[in-house]
Every structure is written in C-alpha cells, then in structure tokens.
Design a protein around this motif. Sequence first.
Motif, mmCIF file in Angstrom:
data_model
loop_
_atom_site.group_PDB
_atom_site.id
_atom_site.type_symbol
_atom_site.label_atom_id
_atom_site.label_comp_id
_atom_site.label_asym_id
_atom_site.label_seq_id
_atom_site.Cartn_x
_atom_site.Cartn_y
_atom_site.Cartn_z
ATOM 1 N N GLY A 4 -13.608 -5.704 15.338
ATOM 2 C CA GLY A 4 -12.800 -4.775 16.102
ATOM 3 C C GLY A 4 -12.450 -5.275 17.486
ATOM 4 O O GLY A 4 -11.919 -4.522 18.308
ATOM 5 N N THR A 5 -12.716 -6.544 17.770
ATOM 6 C CA THR A 5 -12.379 -7.109 19.077
ATOM 7 C C THR A 5 -10.872 -7.215 19.244
ATOM 8 O O THR A 5 -10.327 -6.981 20.318
ATOM 9 N N ILE A 6 -10.189 -7.592 18.154
ATOM 10 C CA ILE A 6 -8.733 -7.670 18.157
ATOM 11 C C ILE A 6 -8.213 -6.981 16.901
ATOM 12 O O ILE A 6 -8.980 -6.686 15.977
ATOM 13 N N VAL A 7 -6.921 -6.743 16.861
ATOM 14 C CA VAL A 7 -6.274 -6.243 15.649
ATOM 15 C C VAL A 7 -4.947 -6.968 15.531
ATOM 16 O O VAL A 7 -4.212 -7.134 16.508
ATOM 17 N N SER A 8 -4.645 -7.434 14.316
ATOM 18 C CA SER A 8 -3.488 -8.290 14.108
ATOM 19 C C SER A 8 -2.574 -7.704 13.044
ATOM 20 O O SER A 8 -3.036 -7.096 12.071
ATOM 21 N N ALA A 9 -1.279 -7.908 13.228
ATOM 22 C CA ALA A 9 -0.299 -7.492 12.223
ATOM 23 C C ALA A 9 -0.331 -8.460 11.048
ATOM 24 O O ALA A 9 -0.708 -9.621 11.188
ATOM 25 N N HIS A 10 0.060 -7.964 9.887
ATOM 26 C CA HIS A 10 0.146 -8.815 8.701
ATOM 27 C C HIS A 10 1.195 -9.899 8.912
ATOM 28 O O HIS A 10 2.161 -9.715 9.646
ATOM 29 N N GLY A 11 0.997 -11.034 8.262
ATOM 30 C CA GLY A 11 2.016 -12.079 8.288
ATOM 31 C C GLY A 11 1.995 -12.944 9.523
ATOM 32 O O GLY A 11 2.996 -13.591 9.854
ATOM 33 N N SER A 66 -3.147 6.066 24.239
ATOM 34 C CA SER A 66 -3.486 6.235 22.825
ATOM 35 C C SER A 66 -2.601 5.341 21.963
ATOM 36 O O SER A 66 -1.636 4.731 22.443
ATOM 37 N N LEU A 67 -2.943 5.301 20.662
ATOM 38 C CA LEU A 67 -2.205 4.489 19.701
ATOM 39 C C LEU A 67 -1.692 5.374 18.568
ATOM 40 O O LEU A 67 -2.362 6.317 18.163
ATOM 41 N N LEU A 68 -0.507 5.035 18.072
ATOM 42 C CA LEU A 68 0.055 5.739 16.919
ATOM 43 C C LEU A 68 0.491 4.708 15.884
ATOM 44 O O LEU A 68 1.359 3.873 16.147
ATOM 45 N N LEU A 69 -0.139 4.770 14.713
ATOM 46 C CA LEU A 69 0.269 3.951 13.584
ATOM 47 C C LEU A 69 1.177 4.828 12.727
ATOM 48 O O LEU A 69 0.707 5.769 12.096
ATOM 49 N N TYR A 70 2.481 4.533 12.740
ATOM 50 C CA TYR A 70 3.437 5.434 12.111
ATOM 51 C C TYR A 70 3.968 4.892 10.785
ATOM 52 O O TYR A 70 3.921 3.701 10.497
ATOM 53 N N ARG A 71 4.509 5.813 10.018
ATOM 54 C CA ARG A 71 5.239 5.483 8.790
ATOM 55 C C ARG A 71 6.476 6.363 8.752
ATOM 56 O O ARG A 71 6.385 7.578 8.867
ATOM 57 N N TYR A 72 7.613 5.712 8.625
ATOM 58 C CA TYR A 72 8.879 6.444 8.554
ATOM 59 C C TYR A 72 9.700 5.846 7.413
ATOM 60 O O TYR A 72 10.155 4.708 7.492
ATOM 61 N N GLU A 73 9.830 6.609 6.336
ATOM 62 C CA GLU A 73 10.467 6.122 5.110
ATOM 63 C C GLU A 73 9.818 4.789 4.731
ATOM 64 O O GLU A 73 8.629 4.712 4.542
ATOM 65 N N ASN A 87 -8.368 1.074 13.039
ATOM 66 C CA ASN A 87 -9.390 2.076 13.323
ATOM 67 C C ASN A 87 -10.604 1.442 14.001
ATOM 68 O O ASN A 87 -11.162 2.008 14.952
ATOM 69 N N ARG A 88 -11.037 0.259 13.516
ATOM 70 C CA ARG A 88 -12.163 -0.438 14.153
ATOM 71 C C ARG A 88 -11.839 -0.809 15.598
ATOM 72 O O ARG A 88 -12.670 -0.652 16.499
ATOM 73 N N PHE A 89 -10.633 -1.296 15.816
ATOM 74 C CA PHE A 89 -10.221 -1.692 17.168
ATOM 75 C C PHE A 89 -10.203 -0.483 18.103
ATOM 76 O O PHE A 89 -10.693 -0.545 19.236
ATOM 77 N N ALA A 90 -9.621 0.629 17.633
ATOM 78 C CA ALA A 90 -9.518 1.829 18.463
ATOM 79 C C ALA A 90 -10.894 2.379 18.813
ATOM 80 O O ALA A 90 -11.149 2.778 19.960
ATOM 81 N N LEU A 136 -6.598 7.286 18.280
ATOM 82 C CA LEU A 136 -5.686 6.712 17.286
ATOM 83 C C LEU A 136 -5.215 7.799 16.332
ATOM 84 O O LEU A 136 -6.020 8.574 15.810
ATOM 85 N N ALA A 137 -3.908 7.846 16.106
ATOM 86 C CA ALA A 137 -3.321 8.749 15.105
ATOM 87 C C ALA A 137 -2.598 7.891 14.066
ATOM 88 O O ALA A 137 -1.929 6.913 14.416
ATOM 89 N N ILE A 138 -2.766 8.273 12.803
ATOM 90 C CA ILE A 138 -2.090 7.572 11.705
ATOM 91 C C ILE A 138 -1.373 8.622 10.867
ATOM 92 O O ILE A 138 -2.023 9.411 10.182
ATOM 93 N N HIS A 139 -0.060 8.663 10.942
ATOM 94 C CA HIS A 139 0.656 9.674 10.163
ATOM 95 C C HIS A 139 2.133 9.332 10.023
ATOM 96 O O HIS A 139 2.664 8.442 10.715
ATOM 97 N N LYS A 140 2.776 10.063 9.138
ATOM 98 C CA LYS A 140 4.199 9.925 8.900
ATOM 99 C C LYS A 140 4.961 10.691 9.982
ATOM 100 O O LYS A 140 4.543 11.784 10.377
ATOM 101 N N VAL A 141 6.067 10.106 10.465
ATOM 102 C CA VAL A 141 6.864 10.779 11.486
ATOM 103 C C VAL A 141 8.211 11.186 10.885
ATOM 104 O O VAL A 141 8.696 10.567 9.938
ATOM 105 N N SER A 142 8.791 12.209 11.464
ATOM 106 C CA SER A 142 10.098 12.682 11.006
ATOM 107 C C SER A 142 11.198 11.796 11.588
ATOM 108 O O SER A 142 10.962 10.955 12.461
#
Length: 316
Positions: A206-213, A249-256, A284-287, A294-300
Amino acid sequence: MSQLRPYAGATEASECPATILTCDGRTLTVTGNSPADTPTTLTPASLYHYRHLREEPSDSVRGLAALDADGLVLLDLPGEWQPADLQEFAHEAGIPLTDARMESSKRVRAVLASRAPSWQRIRGLSPSPPAKWHKPAAICLAIAGAALMTYLISVGLWAAWRGISVVGRILLDILEAKWLLVLFSPALLFLRPLLARTHRRRIKRGTIVSAHGGGPYLSMGPYDKLQITQAGKVTAEIRRGDLHGQAFSLLLYRYEGLTGLLILDIKGRAVHHLPGRWPPEDMNRFAKRHDLPLAIHKVSHEEYLDLTRNAKEATP
C-alpha cells in the motif's frame, strides 16, 4: 481541402504519424498506419487543436482532438497539424475549430482527460518489432559487458571502464542503436527484474498504487504531498489538507465503459483527474495506509461532466 495529414510527430523527436483525416460534410473518417488503427467514422461537434507542455518548456505534446456536444473527447489524433490547412479543412467540413495551443497546459490536459465512452486514440504509427536476433544478441553483449567490467575493476582499472562506457554511450547516440545500451550498462539487465519486484512489493504494502498497463502511479512524498509519477518522473505534487485545492479524498469512478481516479478536495471538487484502470484492492490498501477517504462507485452523466470538465489538472 477534403483530406488532411499531420506534418510532424506529437513530440519533438517522435515520428510523423501516417494518419489521414477526410471529411464528407460534417462526417469525418480517420485512418492510421497500424493494424490496431481501424478506420473510424464519426461526426464530432467540434475540433480541438492542442499543445501542452510536459516537464521541460521545450518538451510539448501536440495533436488534434474531436469533441462531442458535451466537450468530451471522442478521438485523439497525436501529431503536429498545419494550422492554416486545419482551419481550411474545418471550414469546409462545417465543424467549429478551437485553437487551444496557447491555453494553459493544465486546462488542455484536463480537456484531453475528459473522454467520451466511445473514446479512442489513433497514433498513426506502424509498430516496428525488433529483429528476432536483437534480444539474444543484447543478452550476450550484456554478459560480455559485465565480464569486461568485472575484469577491469578487479585489476584496478575502474577509470578504463568508465572511459569505455562514455565512448559507448556516444556511439549509441550516433548510431541510435539503443538496444546496445546493455553492453555499456550491463547492470540494467539484472536490475530491471529486481526493480519490477520492488514495485509490486510496494503496491502490496500500500505504499504506492499504480494504474494497469504501466501508467502513472501515486505515492506519498515528503511534506505530506501526494505525488504522481509517470515514466520515472514526478509530474505533479498535491499537498494534503482540508483547504481549497488540497487533496482530501479519492474517488474511483465508473461511467459507462470508462474508469478512472479523481483526487478531490474537501468540497468534492476535482483537483486531479487520472483516467484509466486502477485496481480497487490496491487503491483500498493505499488509501488505508495514508488515511485518505476513498469512494468507489458509478457516477451519473451529470456527475461525470461536472467532475472531469472542471478538474484543475489531469494526466491524460
């Protein structure tokens, strides 16, 4: 002018894309030069001619984006486009053109990160896989270089090795045979797997968090600043706190079909936008480690537009 091509690469030293842009009324068709670049047809609401700076003032990224009616990016076409030809092309197609080359780099990056669900990027470059003999030859050269380095150091000729390394690097710059770098820096052959394992271990802790790819990653730097690192360089630092513009804070979003990460201030305003796939478990570990809500949810649709288009900064 019903057809348009870029005349230079997206960056100073990059290859010129073979992208071809044609119009039939307001309908555009784009073809690239790679099997992955399938011909694309779209009807954008506007075109966005951009340039933004990276680390150095002379290091700029240029390109053209097609936007929908909400100002979201439908298509990104990296490359340097001739302004006069582009204006004539847009006029003939009847599509409004925004010249954003002199706008703030932060604003341009925020626009480019605001992607439509059907977003895609056509680079217009054909992949040039190295010859099959490059990898084994590089490994053999690396082993020979390591043996030579060990021998010279063992007999007290460290200065000789340094001299050979300097000459070798000069030759590399002249010949552009970058894969030969391992001959003069053989430690890279052994350090790369070690560095990759260290990176994965830091993610697990949880020291860092990296995006895929292999994209950017987040870490907590000195002076309680959230750091964004990309390609080995810290590209942004955001101080934590509960004041305007600070990371709260952090928001991990999903939109379509889109996903991404938003760094928010205490009022829920986007301080930094990082589109891409961020693993929820790692996030989640990083946060938790750094005590960041941290919030993880779908946004409108409305939430997505408000957050992304009004972001202060972004890493597209």
